[in-house]
Design a protein around this motif. Sequence first.
Motif, short mmCIF file in Angstrom:
data_model
loop_
_atom_site.label_atom_id
_atom_site.label_comp_id
_atom_site.label_asym_id
_atom_site.label_seq_id
_atom_site.Cartn_x
_atom_site.Cartn_y
_atom_site.Cartn_z
N TRP A 1 -9.49 -17.27 4.59
CA TRP A 1 -8.49 -18.34 4.64
C TRP A 1 -8.92 -19.37 5.68
N ILE A 2 -8.91 -20.64 5.30
CA ILE A 2 -9.41 -21.70 6.18
C ILE A 2 -8.41 -22.04 7.27
N ASP A 3 -7.16 -22.14 6.93
CA ASP A 3 -6.15 -22.53 7.92
C ASP A 3 -4.88 -21.71 7.73
N PRO A 4 -4.98 -20.39 7.94
CA PRO A 4 -3.81 -19.54 7.70
C PRO A 4 -2.77 -19.71 8.80
N LEU A 5 -1.57 -19.24 8.55
CA LEU A 5 -0.56 -19.18 9.59
C LEU A 5 -0.95 -18.10 10.60
N PRO A 6 -0.39 -18.14 11.81
CA PRO A 6 -0.86 -17.25 12.90
C PRO A 6 -0.32 -15.82 12.80
N PHE A 7 -0.79 -15.12 11.77
CA PHE A 7 -0.37 -13.74 11.56
C PHE A 7 -1.57 -12.87 11.20
N ASP A 8 -1.47 -11.61 11.52
CA ASP A 8 -2.37 -10.60 10.97
C ASP A 8 -1.59 -9.76 9.97
N GLN A 9 -2.32 -9.09 9.07
CA GLN A 9 -1.65 -8.29 8.05
C GLN A 9 -1.82 -6.80 8.31
N GLN A 10 -0.76 -6.08 8.05
CA GLN A 10 -0.75 -4.62 8.20
C GLN A 10 -0.34 -4.02 6.86
N TYR A 11 -1.19 -3.13 6.32
CA TYR A 11 -0.86 -2.51 5.05
C TYR A 11 0.27 -1.51 5.24
N ASP A 12 1.24 -1.57 4.35
CA ASP A 12 2.36 -0.64 4.40
C ASP A 12 3.00 -0.59 3.02
N ALA B 1 -8.89 1.96 -4.56
CA ALA B 1 -10.18 2.19 -3.90
C ALA B 1 -11.00 0.92 -3.75
N ALA B 2 -10.86 -0.03 -4.68
CA ALA B 2 -11.66 -1.25 -4.60
C ALA B 2 -11.34 -2.04 -3.34
N THR B 3 -10.09 -1.99 -2.90
CA THR B 3 -9.69 -2.72 -1.69
C THR B 3 -9.90 -1.89 -0.44
N HIS B 4 -9.51 -0.63 -0.48
CA HIS B 4 -9.44 0.17 0.74
C HIS B 4 -10.55 1.21 0.89
N GLY B 5 -11.27 1.51 -0.19
CA GLY B 5 -12.19 2.63 -0.16
C GLY B 5 -11.46 3.89 -0.59
N VAL B 6 -12.21 4.84 -1.10
CA VAL B 6 -11.60 6.03 -1.69
C VAL B 6 -10.76 6.80 -0.67
N GLU B 7 -11.32 7.09 0.49
CA GLU B 7 -10.61 7.92 1.46
C GLU B 7 -9.46 7.16 2.12
N ALA B 8 -9.69 5.92 2.49
CA ALA B 8 -8.64 5.14 3.16
C ALA B 8 -7.47 4.86 2.23
N ASN C 1 -7.21 -5.82 -8.57
CA ASN C 1 -8.46 -6.26 -9.18
C ASN C 1 -9.18 -5.13 -9.91
N GLU C 2 -8.57 -3.96 -10.02
CA GLU C 2 -9.20 -2.82 -10.70
C GLU C 2 -8.18 -2.15 -11.61
N TRP C 3 -8.60 -1.85 -12.82
CA TRP C 3 -7.65 -1.26 -13.77
C TRP C 3 -7.44 0.22 -13.54
N GLU C 4 -8.40 0.90 -12.92
CA GLU C 4 -8.31 2.36 -12.78
C GLU C 4 -7.06 2.79 -12.01
N VAL C 5 -6.72 2.06 -10.96
CA VAL C 5 -5.55 2.43 -10.17
C VAL C 5 -4.26 2.24 -10.96
N LEU C 6 -4.30 1.39 -11.96
CA LEU C 6 -3.11 1.19 -12.78
C LEU C 6 -2.84 2.39 -13.68
N MET C 7 -3.89 3.09 -14.05
CA MET C 7 -3.68 4.33 -14.79
C MET C 7 -3.02 5.38 -13.89
#
Length: 339
Positions: free
Chosen positions: A104-115, A147-154, A187-193
Amino acid sequence: MTARTFETRRIGETALEVTTLGLGCASLAGIFSAVPAAQARATVAHALDVGITYVDTAPQYGLGRSEHLVGDVVREAATRPTLSTKVGRLLRPVDPARQDKGNWIDPLPFDQQYDYSYDGVMRSFEDSRQRLGLEKVDILYVHDIGAATHGVEANKPLWAQLAGGGYRALRELRDAGVVKAIGLGVNEWEVLMDAFALGDWDMFLLAGRYTLLEQTALYPFMSTCLERKASVVVGGPFNSGILVGGDKFNYAKAPDDVITRVRAIEAVCREFDVPLPAAALQFPLTHPAVCNVLPGPRSPEELDGILAWWDADIPDALWTTLAEKGLLAPGTPVPGGTA
Protein backbone atom coordinates in the motif's frame (compact mmCIF):
# COMPACT_ATOMS: atom_id res chain seq x y z
CA MET A 1 -25.78 10.37 -16.30
CA THR A 2 -28.17 7.69 -17.49
CA ALA A 3 -27.74 4.35 -15.78
CA ARG A 4 -27.11 1.34 -17.96
CA THR A 5 -29.05 -1.90 -17.88
CA PHE A 6 -27.00 -4.78 -16.56
CA GLU A 7 -28.04 -8.38 -16.18
CA THR A 8 -28.62 -9.28 -12.55
CA ARG A 9 -28.11 -12.62 -10.84
CA ARG A 10 -29.25 -13.95 -7.49
CA ILE A 11 -26.75 -14.68 -4.72
CA GLY A 12 -27.19 -18.26 -3.55
CA GLU A 13 -30.62 -18.76 -2.06
CA THR A 14 -30.75 -15.26 -0.58
CA ALA A 15 -33.03 -12.43 -1.67
CA LEU A 16 -30.01 -10.45 -2.92
CA GLU A 17 -29.58 -9.81 -6.62
CA VAL A 18 -26.55 -8.01 -8.01
CA THR A 19 -25.46 -6.76 -11.39
CA THR A 20 -23.13 -9.21 -13.09
CA LEU A 21 -20.45 -6.49 -13.16
CA GLY A 22 -19.25 -5.19 -9.81
CA LEU A 23 -16.67 -2.77 -8.44
CA GLY A 24 -13.71 -4.06 -6.46
CA CYS A 25 -12.15 -1.36 -4.29
CA ALA A 26 -8.65 -2.65 -3.48
CA SER A 27 -6.90 -0.71 -6.25
CA LEU A 28 -8.64 2.49 -5.20
CA ALA A 29 -6.83 2.30 -1.85
CA GLY A 30 -3.46 2.61 -3.60
CA ILE A 31 -1.91 -0.81 -4.06
CA PHE A 32 1.45 -0.60 -5.89
CA SER A 33 0.77 3.00 -6.95
CA ALA A 34 -1.04 5.93 -5.37
CA VAL A 35 -4.63 6.85 -6.14
CA PRO A 36 -5.74 10.34 -5.05
CA ALA A 37 -8.72 10.26 -2.70
CA ALA A 38 -10.84 12.43 -4.99
CA GLN A 39 -10.15 10.08 -7.90
CA ALA A 40 -11.08 7.06 -5.81
CA ARG A 41 -14.36 8.62 -4.71
CA ALA A 42 -15.12 9.67 -8.28
CA THR A 43 -14.61 6.08 -9.45
CA VAL A 44 -17.07 4.71 -6.90
CA ALA A 45 -19.58 7.43 -7.78
CA HIS A 46 -19.19 6.72 -11.49
CA ALA A 47 -19.83 3.01 -10.93
CA LEU A 48 -23.06 3.77 -9.10
CA ASP A 49 -24.10 6.32 -11.72
CA VAL A 50 -23.76 3.83 -14.57
CA GLY A 51 -25.89 1.26 -12.74
CA ILE A 52 -23.44 -1.11 -11.01
CA THR A 53 -25.15 -2.37 -7.86
CA TYR A 54 -22.38 -4.35 -6.14
CA VAL A 55 -19.35 -2.80 -4.41
CA ASP A 56 -16.72 -4.77 -2.48
CA THR A 57 -14.21 -3.42 0.04
CA ALA A 58 -12.20 -4.69 3.01
CA PRO A 59 -10.31 -3.46 6.10
CA GLN A 60 -7.04 -4.60 4.54
CA TYR A 61 -7.35 -2.33 1.51
CA GLY A 62 -5.19 0.64 2.37
CA LEU A 63 -5.46 -0.43 6.02
CA GLY A 64 -8.84 1.22 6.37
CA ARG A 65 -8.54 3.73 3.53
CA SER A 66 -10.81 1.88 1.10
CA GLU A 67 -13.67 1.56 3.57
CA HIS A 68 -13.48 5.28 4.40
CA LEU A 69 -13.52 6.27 0.71
CA VAL A 70 -16.34 3.89 -0.20
CA GLY A 71 -18.43 5.02 2.75
CA ASP A 72 -18.03 8.68 1.77
CA VAL A 73 -19.72 7.95 -1.57
CA VAL A 74 -22.27 5.34 -0.57
CA ARG A 75 -23.67 7.49 2.27
CA GLU A 76 -24.60 10.16 -0.27
CA ALA A 77 -25.86 7.81 -2.98
CA ALA A 78 -29.48 8.10 -4.09
CA THR A 79 -29.68 4.31 -4.24
CA ARG A 80 -27.33 2.32 -2.09
CA PRO A 81 -25.55 -0.61 -3.71
CA THR A 82 -25.20 -4.08 -2.27
CA LEU A 83 -22.04 -3.71 -0.21
CA SER A 84 -19.59 -6.34 1.00
CA THR A 85 -16.65 -6.08 3.35
CA LYS A 86 -14.52 -8.64 5.13
CA VAL A 87 -13.53 -10.02 8.52
CA GLY A 88 -10.36 -11.69 9.75
CA ARG A 89 -8.13 -8.65 10.22
CA LEU A 90 -8.32 -6.13 13.06
CA LEU A 91 -6.59 -2.78 12.56
CA ARG A 92 -4.43 -1.41 15.38
CA PRO A 93 -2.99 2.14 15.51
CA VAL A 94 0.75 2.31 14.85
CA ASP A 95 3.46 4.93 14.49
CA PRO A 96 3.67 5.47 10.71
CA ALA A 97 7.47 5.38 10.95
CA ARG A 98 7.27 1.76 12.16
CA GLN A 99 4.32 0.67 10.04
CA ASP A 100 4.45 -2.37 7.75
CA LYS A 101 2.79 -0.83 4.69
CA GLY A 102 3.05 -3.92 2.51
CA ASN A 103 2.14 -2.97 -1.06
CA TRP A 104 0.00 0.00 0.00
CA ILE A 105 1.45 3.35 -1.06
CA ASP A 106 -0.32 5.63 1.40
CA PRO A 107 -2.23 3.52 3.91
CA LEU A 108 -3.86 4.83 7.06
CA PRO A 109 -1.67 4.54 10.20
CA PHE A 110 -2.65 1.03 11.26
CA ASP A 111 -1.16 -2.42 11.42
CA GLN A 112 -3.27 -5.53 10.87
CA GLN A 113 -3.76 -8.41 13.26
CA TYR A 114 -5.31 -11.65 12.04
CA ASP A 115 -8.25 -12.76 14.15
CA TYR A 116 -10.90 -15.21 12.90
CA SER A 117 -12.43 -15.91 16.32
CA TYR A 118 -16.02 -15.18 17.36
CA ASP A 119 -15.03 -11.96 19.12
CA GLY A 120 -12.66 -11.04 16.28
CA VAL A 121 -15.39 -11.37 13.66
CA MET A 122 -17.84 -9.31 15.71
CA ARG A 123 -15.24 -6.61 16.42
CA SER A 124 -14.16 -6.48 12.77
CA PHE A 125 -17.77 -6.08 11.64
CA GLU A 126 -18.39 -3.20 14.06
CA ASP A 127 -15.12 -1.49 13.13
CA SER A 128 -15.98 -1.73 9.43
CA ARG A 129 -19.39 -0.13 9.95
CA GLN A 130 -17.71 2.75 11.77
CA ARG A 131 -15.10 3.25 9.03
CA LEU A 132 -17.81 3.11 6.38
CA GLY A 133 -20.09 5.37 8.39
CA LEU A 134 -22.98 3.07 7.54
CA GLU A 135 -25.47 1.25 9.71
CA LYS A 136 -25.48 -1.87 7.59
CA VAL A 137 -23.37 -4.07 5.37
CA ASP A 138 -25.03 -6.66 3.16
CA ILE A 139 -22.30 -9.30 2.77
CA LEU A 140 -19.47 -10.41 5.05
CA TYR A 141 -16.56 -12.47 3.74
CA VAL A 142 -13.88 -14.23 5.76
CA HIS A 143 -10.77 -12.69 4.23
CA ASP A 144 -7.54 -14.43 3.24
CA ILE A 145 -7.69 -17.53 5.39
CA GLY A 146 -5.80 -20.53 4.05
CA ALA A 147 -2.34 -21.92 3.40
CA ALA A 148 -1.68 -19.61 0.44
CA THR A 149 -1.77 -16.58 2.74
CA HIS A 150 -0.47 -17.95 6.03
CA GLY A 151 1.43 -21.14 5.24
CA VAL A 152 0.25 -24.61 6.16
CA GLU A 153 1.28 -24.62 9.82
CA ALA A 154 0.46 -20.99 10.62
CA ASN A 155 -2.99 -21.42 9.12
CA LYS A 156 -3.96 -24.25 11.47
CA PRO A 157 -4.62 -22.13 14.60
CA LEU A 158 -6.36 -19.48 12.50
CA TRP A 159 -8.63 -22.12 10.96
CA ALA A 160 -9.32 -23.39 14.47
CA GLN A 161 -10.50 -19.87 15.36
CA LEU A 162 -12.91 -19.85 12.43
CA ALA A 163 -14.19 -23.36 13.11
CA GLY A 164 -14.38 -22.76 16.88
CA GLY A 165 -16.30 -19.50 16.83
CA GLY A 166 -15.86 -17.29 13.78
CA TYR A 167 -18.29 -19.23 11.64
CA ARG A 168 -20.84 -19.18 14.47
CA ALA A 169 -20.54 -15.38 14.62
CA LEU A 170 -21.22 -15.09 10.90
CA ARG A 171 -24.19 -17.43 11.14
CA GLU A 172 -25.63 -15.43 14.03
CA LEU A 173 -25.29 -12.17 12.10
CA ARG A 174 -26.96 -13.69 9.06
CA ASP A 175 -29.69 -15.52 10.95
CA ALA A 176 -30.56 -12.31 12.81
CA GLY A 177 -30.84 -10.43 9.52
CA VAL A 178 -27.97 -8.09 10.40
CA VAL A 179 -26.22 -9.18 7.19
CA LYS A 180 -27.86 -10.90 4.25
CA ALA A 181 -25.10 -13.22 3.05
CA ILE A 182 -21.84 -14.74 4.30
CA GLY A 183 -18.89 -16.29 2.53
CA LEU A 184 -15.11 -16.34 2.13
CA GLY A 185 -12.90 -14.09 0.03
CA VAL A 186 -9.63 -15.81 -0.91
CA ASN A 187 -7.13 -16.51 -3.68
CA GLU A 188 -7.19 -20.33 -3.41
CA TRP A 189 -10.11 -22.65 -4.01
CA GLU A 190 -8.84 -25.51 -1.84
CA VAL A 191 -9.66 -23.75 1.43
CA LEU A 192 -13.20 -23.23 0.20
CA MET A 193 -13.69 -26.96 0.07
CA ASP A 194 -12.66 -27.05 3.73
CA ALA A 195 -15.20 -24.29 4.39
CA PHE A 196 -18.01 -26.44 3.03
CA ALA A 197 -17.24 -28.88 5.82
CA LEU A 198 -17.97 -26.16 8.41
CA GLY A 199 -21.50 -25.53 7.19
CA ASP A 200 -23.47 -23.61 4.61
CA TRP A 201 -22.31 -20.46 2.87
CA ASP A 202 -24.13 -18.16 0.48
CA MET A 203 -21.23 -17.14 -1.72
CA PHE A 204 -17.50 -17.03 -2.24
CA LEU A 205 -15.25 -14.35 -3.67
CA LEU A 206 -12.50 -16.23 -5.46
CA ALA A 207 -9.73 -14.19 -7.05
CA GLY A 208 -7.76 -15.45 -10.03
CA ARG A 209 -8.63 -19.14 -9.98
CA TYR A 210 -11.47 -19.14 -12.48
CA THR A 211 -10.41 -16.94 -15.35
CA LEU A 212 -9.91 -17.14 -19.09
CA LEU A 213 -6.33 -18.12 -18.32
CA GLU A 214 -6.90 -20.54 -15.46
CA GLN A 215 -9.80 -22.84 -14.59
CA THR A 216 -8.19 -24.78 -11.74
CA ALA A 217 -11.28 -24.18 -9.57
CA LEU A 218 -13.62 -25.97 -11.98
CA TYR A 219 -13.61 -29.31 -10.16
CA PRO A 220 -14.38 -29.97 -7.40
CA PHE A 221 -15.00 -26.40 -6.20
CA MET A 222 -17.30 -24.88 -8.82
CA SER A 223 -19.24 -28.11 -9.20
CA THR A 224 -19.74 -28.26 -5.42
CA CYS A 225 -21.03 -24.67 -5.44
CA LEU A 226 -23.77 -25.76 -7.83
CA GLU A 227 -24.63 -28.70 -5.59
CA ARG A 228 -24.64 -26.58 -2.42
CA LYS A 229 -26.37 -23.61 -4.11
CA ALA A 230 -23.60 -21.16 -3.31
CA SER A 231 -22.74 -18.36 -5.72
CA VAL A 232 -19.27 -17.32 -6.86
CA VAL A 233 -17.97 -13.80 -7.36
CA VAL A 234 -14.90 -13.88 -9.59
CA GLY A 235 -12.27 -11.38 -8.55
CA GLY A 236 -9.06 -10.72 -10.44
CA PRO A 237 -10.52 -11.54 -13.88
CA PHE A 238 -7.35 -10.22 -15.53
CA ASN A 239 -4.98 -12.36 -13.38
CA SER A 240 -3.18 -9.30 -11.95
CA GLY A 241 -2.83 -7.65 -15.35
CA ILE A 242 -1.44 -10.29 -17.71
CA LEU A 243 -4.78 -10.37 -19.59
CA VAL A 244 -4.80 -6.61 -20.15
CA GLY A 245 -1.30 -6.29 -21.52
CA GLY A 246 0.60 -6.24 -18.22
CA ASP A 247 3.49 -8.47 -17.18
CA LYS A 248 2.16 -9.61 -13.78
CA PHE A 249 0.44 -12.91 -13.13
CA ASN A 250 -0.98 -13.46 -9.65
CA TYR A 251 0.94 -10.45 -8.25
CA ALA A 252 4.35 -11.55 -9.63
CA LYS A 253 6.19 -11.42 -12.95
CA ALA A 254 4.52 -13.84 -15.36
CA PRO A 255 6.55 -16.99 -16.17
CA ASP A 256 7.25 -17.95 -19.78
CA ASP A 257 4.64 -20.72 -19.96
CA VAL A 258 1.91 -18.31 -18.85
CA ILE A 259 3.00 -15.74 -21.43
CA THR A 260 2.90 -18.41 -24.14
CA ARG A 261 -0.63 -19.42 -23.14
CA VAL A 262 -1.79 -15.80 -23.10
CA ARG A 263 -0.44 -15.30 -26.62
CA ALA A 264 -2.31 -18.37 -27.83
CA ILE A 265 -5.58 -17.13 -26.30
CA GLU A 266 -4.99 -13.68 -27.75
CA ALA A 267 -4.49 -15.17 -31.22
CA VAL A 268 -7.94 -16.76 -31.05
CA CYS A 269 -9.43 -13.46 -29.88
CA ARG A 270 -7.85 -11.67 -32.85
CA GLU A 271 -9.36 -14.28 -35.16
CA PHE A 272 -12.81 -13.14 -33.96
CA ASP A 273 -11.89 -9.45 -33.68
CA VAL A 274 -12.48 -9.48 -29.93
CA PRO A 275 -10.15 -7.62 -27.53
CA LEU A 276 -8.46 -10.06 -25.14
CA PRO A 277 -9.54 -8.05 -22.05
CA ALA A 278 -13.16 -8.22 -23.22
CA ALA A 279 -13.02 -12.00 -23.45
CA ALA A 280 -11.30 -12.18 -20.05
CA LEU A 281 -13.94 -9.98 -18.44
CA GLN A 282 -16.93 -11.83 -19.86
CA PHE A 283 -15.61 -15.41 -19.66
CA PRO A 284 -16.41 -16.21 -15.98
CA LEU A 285 -20.12 -15.58 -16.47
CA THR A 286 -20.40 -18.56 -18.78
CA HIS A 287 -20.35 -20.70 -15.61
CA PRO A 288 -23.79 -21.00 -13.94
CA ALA A 289 -22.33 -20.71 -10.43
CA VAL A 290 -20.89 -17.25 -11.13
CA CYS A 291 -23.08 -14.29 -10.20
CA ASN A 292 -20.62 -11.42 -10.61
CA VAL A 293 -17.26 -10.42 -12.08
CA LEU A 294 -15.31 -7.95 -9.95
CA PRO A 295 -12.61 -5.88 -11.67
CA GLY A 296 -10.79 -3.09 -9.82
CA PRO A 297 -10.44 0.09 -11.88
CA ARG A 298 -8.38 2.94 -10.49
CA SER A 299 -10.25 5.83 -12.13
CA PRO A 300 -13.51 6.68 -13.88
CA GLU A 301 -11.61 6.46 -17.18
CA GLU A 302 -10.42 2.93 -16.41
CA LEU A 303 -13.99 2.00 -15.53
CA ASP A 304 -15.16 3.36 -18.88
CA GLY A 305 -12.58 1.13 -20.57
CA ILE A 306 -13.93 -1.85 -18.67
CA LEU A 307 -17.46 -0.95 -19.73
CA ALA A 308 -16.34 -0.90 -23.36
CA TRP A 309 -14.95 -4.43 -22.95
CA TRP A 310 -18.17 -5.42 -21.19
CA ASP A 311 -20.17 -4.24 -24.18
CA ALA A 312 -18.05 -6.11 -26.73
CA ASP A 313 -20.00 -8.70 -28.69
CA ILE A 314 -18.38 -12.11 -28.29
CA PRO A 315 -19.58 -14.88 -30.62
CA ASP A 316 -20.12 -18.32 -29.11
CA ALA A 317 -17.63 -19.66 -31.64
CA LEU A 318 -14.79 -17.90 -29.84
CA TRP A 319 -15.34 -20.01 -26.72
CA THR A 320 -15.73 -23.24 -28.68
CA THR A 321 -12.55 -22.48 -30.64
CA LEU A 322 -10.64 -21.95 -27.41
CA ALA A 323 -11.99 -25.28 -26.20
CA GLU A 324 -11.05 -27.07 -29.43
CA LYS A 325 -7.50 -25.74 -29.17
CA GLY A 326 -7.16 -27.01 -25.61
CA LEU A 327 -7.05 -23.50 -24.17
CA LEU A 328 -9.93 -24.16 -21.77
CA ALA A 329 -9.96 -26.93 -19.19
CA PRO A 330 -12.09 -29.97 -20.06
CA GLY A 331 -15.60 -29.53 -18.71
CA THR A 332 -15.55 -25.73 -18.78
CA PRO A 333 -19.09 -24.50 -19.48
CA VAL A 334 -19.38 -22.63 -22.77
CA PRO A 335 -22.55 -21.56 -24.58
CA GLY A 336 -24.21 -24.66 -25.97
CA GLY A 337 -22.22 -27.22 -23.98
CA THR A 338 -18.86 -27.76 -22.30
CA ALA A 339 -15.24 -27.70 -23.39
